[in-house]
Design an enzyme around this catalytic site. Structure first.
Site, PDB file in Angstrom:
ATOM      1  CG  ASN A   1      -1.830   1.222   1.267  1.00 28.88           C
ATOM      2  OD1 ASN A   1      -2.887   1.229   0.661  1.00 28.88           O
ATOM      3  ND2 ASN A   1      -1.422   2.275   1.993  1.00 28.88           N
ATOM      4  CD  GLU A   2      -1.350   5.671   0.226  1.00 32.48           C
ATOM      5  OE1 GLU A   2      -0.724   6.104   1.214  1.00 32.48           O
ATOM      6  OE2 GLU A   2      -2.488   6.060  -0.072  1.00 32.48           O
TER       7      GLU A   2
ATOM      8  CG  ASN B   1      -5.326   4.002  -1.263  1.00 29.68           C
ATOM      9  OD1 ASN B   1      -6.124   3.081  -1.431  1.00 29.68           O
ATOM     10  ND2 ASN B   1      -4.211   3.851  -0.564  1.00 29.68           N
TER      11      ASN B   1
ATOM     12  CE1 TYR C   1      -4.486  14.192   3.676  1.00 26.04           C
ATOM     13  CE2 TYR C   1      -5.297  12.106   2.841  1.00 26.04           C
ATOM     14  CZ  TYR C   1      -4.883  12.885   3.894  1.00 26.04           C
ATOM     15  OH  TYR C   1      -4.881  12.372   5.167  1.00 26.04           O
TER      16      TYR C   1
ATOM     17  CD1 TRP D   1      -8.693   6.285   5.931  1.00 22.83           C
ATOM     18  CD2 TRP D   1      -8.333   4.155   5.324  1.00 22.83           C
ATOM     19  NE1 TRP D   1      -7.643   5.823   6.680  1.00 22.83           N
ATOM     20  CE2 TRP D   1      -7.394   4.514   6.329  1.00 22.83           C
ATOM     21  CE3 TRP D   1      -8.291   2.864   4.813  1.00 22.83           C
ATOM     22  CZ2 TRP D   1      -6.428   3.629   6.807  1.00 22.83           C
ATOM     23  CZ3 TRP D   1      -7.335   1.987   5.282  1.00 22.83           C
ATOM     24  CH2 TRP D   1      -6.420   2.377   6.266  1.00 22.83           C
TER      25      TRP D   1
END
Length: 678
Positions: A406-407, A460, A466, A549
């Site tokens: 993840n990321e 995501n 963001y 999330w």
């Protein structure tokens, strides 16, 4: 009878409950422990497992303890157990566990989320007291994933249960990455038939070859025998013997997710001279899962709604040392909202959680904590944790996906992250070729060097938080649809922070919110984000599944955002599980079949303008709104679960009531107070 009494005595000496799988005895090993951070001072505290030494400090800010801490336990093993094999199994220790028995180093496990098991048969004293000492350490290490405490804390301690396992010297293996020693494979699954293959790893620690019968039995949900096979096997006293057998069913009762999570049970027993000498029980949900690009997820040939949430396991004032009741509460809250699938982020979660998912019917994305940052030293540990995750959990019917990272990022396809991810994919597929694999990226483009190592690409996207505006998710989904019609894509995180104690009677402009270091994250902005983005998601079948999330707020000890220190506020239920935010009811209206109506923005009750719009979430219609007893005409919102009513408030207290449905109705009530009209 004598054997039963002797094992009962062992349980009493260990101070724990005794359970059994046939001749295999499993004793909870959670009481009678002592704990200290300082062995020199000699101040030991009596504790019961599960236990963490960070349940407070890691939830308050940056000044939390990491480092060594010690657990010790004295226990007795009777002479009658000589000739047996004795193991200990730890379900989770944060994050390095170094184990000593009677002063002798025995093993070390690195990684805070997977189980580990080891044998103590030959180092314990029979008929006398033994001492078990476990040194734990939860400091961030560059060679253990996760490599930091930034996205979530690595709580220290023995925070999941421990058990003692007693077997005969001829047994199904206990130490195969702490797995069951059994692998269940489903083939040719349909409503008409199913072919089940059972693989077993067997050990013989006696002096000579031993002939045994491996009995494989399939039992229905009530414990009735459905089908049984027996196979003669010669077990070598050297190494491990691999055995397998097959079961064929006609007209199986399929595991059908939330609608019908029907579970069989597979019992694998070893018999010698007609007597059972070992047995392992495993769940079996017979099902077929297929992901089709651009169309969706199909369970047993029928398109399945993928209403997804994510879950971090920690809880306010408990850390990650949770009771079975607390874990059950989490899963029931997820069921209440109407979710059908969970991404268990960002690490392996407890045996109990996966078992609850099996019995409730959730589809589970399970993953390892290769997340957020890269040191290039964590490769071996990431591979170990992937092996543990898959082997320990591959018999759970709820799991449909193995998550690899993840990321985490690289500049080219030949760099560290893409190469390691391909190796992780190979481990997952070698151990379980019948499930999907996925990696997750924080960028919205497919053309990234670390993408496409697995079967599914997760992305995501935090539009409106963001980056960009809330409705930019529409453009992203359309681009995926048009440019990548053959790719399996999932929206693996989306949402916004929402402080339930911060109100605003108007929707803040995105430019007024600093999501990284600001202290203003009002709940109504989170609500608006989810309203608009779910309405976009449901229109785009190219998004095979989406995962909001997060279901619950969780600790982020290195953060200070949104008005609450050390907290990620994106959860739609508060950290203590006591309060549900408006977004919870938005998804319940969209996902749950339970009739409901909900008046949103109820905590924005102090109004400064007489003109206002009231939002109602309802999964039944029509919706009637009454303001101070007067019926108000409404209009459609973003979808058929969203109703809007433009009103003029009177000065002072205003009574607002929503009534939904015909005949049998649901209603909700709230009050807004107009302080000063403008």
């Amino acid at each position: 009878m004598i054997r039963s009494v002797l094992f009962f005595v062992l349980a009493l000496l260990c101070g724990n409950q005794l359970t059994a799988q046939g001749s295999r005895k499993i004793t909870a090993f959670n009481t009678g422990w002592n704990f200290t951070k300082d062995t020199v001072a000699g101040k030991w505290e009596a504790v019961t497992l599960p236990h963490t030494y960070n349940k407070t400090d890691m939830q308050l800010g940056k000044n939390f303890y990491t480092g060594d801490a010690y657990y010790r336990k004295q226990f007795s093993v009777g002479d009658q157990l000589k000739g047996k094999r004795i193991f200990l199994r730890f379900e989770g220790v944060g994050e390095i566990a170094t184990v000593y028995v009677n002063g002798k180093f025995l093993t070390e496990h690195r990684g805070g989320y997977s189980a580990f098991a080891f044998e103590i048969t030959n180092v314990i004293k029979y008929g006398a007291l033994n001492e078990l000492l476990v040194k734990t350490n939860n400091a961030a290490h560059p060679d253990i994933i996760p490599v930091n405490h930034f996205l979530f804390p690595v709580y220290g301690g023995i925070y999941r249960p421990v058990s003692m396992i007693v077997t005969s010297p001829v047994n199904i293996t206990v130490t195969d990455y702490a797995s069951s020693g059994i692998q269940i494979i489903q083939k040719e699954v349909s409503p008409e038939k199913a072919h089940i293959t059972v693989n077993a790893k067997l050990e013989n620690r006696e002096m000579h070859y031993r002939d045994v019968i491996m009995k494989t039995a399939l039992l229905d949900s009530k414990g009735n025998l459905v089908v049984e096979t027996q196979k003669k096997i010669a077990l070598s006293p050297q190494g491990i013997t691999y055995a397998n057998d097959s079961l064929y069913l006609k007209n199986p009762h399929l595991w059908n997710g939330i609608k019908d999570p029907y579970l069989y049970r597979v019992d694998v027993s070893l018999l010698r001279n007609g007597q059972e000498i070992d047995r392992v029980e495993q769940p079996l949900g017979i099902r077929n899962i297929e992901l089709i690009a651009g169309k969706g997820v199909f369970l047993n040939g029928v398109k399945y709604p993928m209403y997804g949430v994510t879950r971090h396991q920690d809880r306010w004032q408990y850390g990650n040392a949770l009771s079975p009741g607390q874990e059950r509460e989490d899963m029931q809250l997820i069921k209440e909202i109407g979710a059908t699938t969970i991404r268990l982020a960002h690490y392996q979660q407890s045996d109990h959680i996966y078992s609850l998912a099996d019995s409730i019917g959730f589809l589970i994305w399970a993953e390892i904590p290769f997340v957020n940052a890269v040191t290039t030293k964590e490769g071996a540990n990431a591979k170990q944790q992937m092996e543990e995750l898959v082997r320990q959990n591959r018999n759970h019917p709820s799991i449909y996906m193995w998550g690899m990272h993840n990321e985490v990022y690289s500049k080219t396809k030949d760099d560290y992250v893409p190469v390691l991810t391909r190796e992780l994919n190979d481990i997952a597929k070698t151990n379980d070729p019948y499930r999907y694999t996925a990696s997750v990226n924080g960028y919205g483009t497919m053309d990234r060097p670390e993408n496409l190592a697995g079967d599914v690409q997760g992305m995501n996207r935090y539009y409106g938080w963001y980056e960009g505006a809330i409705d930019d998710l529409e453009k992203w989904a359309t681009t995926i649809e048009q440019q990548y019609p053959d790719y399996k894509v999932m929206l693996t995180e989306y949402g916004a922070d929402g402080n339930i104690d911060q109100g605003s009677d108007t929707l803040p402009d995105r430019k007024s919110i600093d999501p990284v270091s600001g202290q203003f994250s009002p709940e109504n902005y989170q609500t608006e984000t989810h309203i608009h983005q779910w309405a976009i998601i449901e229109k785009h079948p190219c998004i095979l599944a989406s995962y909001l999330w997060n279901m619950f707020e969780f600790a982020t000890p290195l953060w200070n955002r949104g008005g609450v220190n050390a907290r990620n506020l994106k959860g739609i239920v508060t950290f203590d599980r006591r309060r549900k935010k408006d977004a919870f009811y938005w998804y319940k209206a969209n996902w749950s079949p339970e009739p409901m109506v909900y008046l949103a923005n109820r905590r924005d009750s102090i109004r400064t303008g007489s003109a206002a719009t009231i939002q109602v979430f309802a999964n039944m219609g029509p919706v009637v709104l009454k303001l101070n007893g007067k019926t108000i005409a409404g209009r459609a919102g973003v979808n058929d679960k969203h109703w809007l009513f433009d009103v003029t408030l009177k000065k002072g207290k205003n009574k607002i009531e929503a009534i939904a449905g015909k005949g049998k109705t649901c209603s909700d009530l709230m009050y807004w107070t107009l302080k000063q009209a403008r």
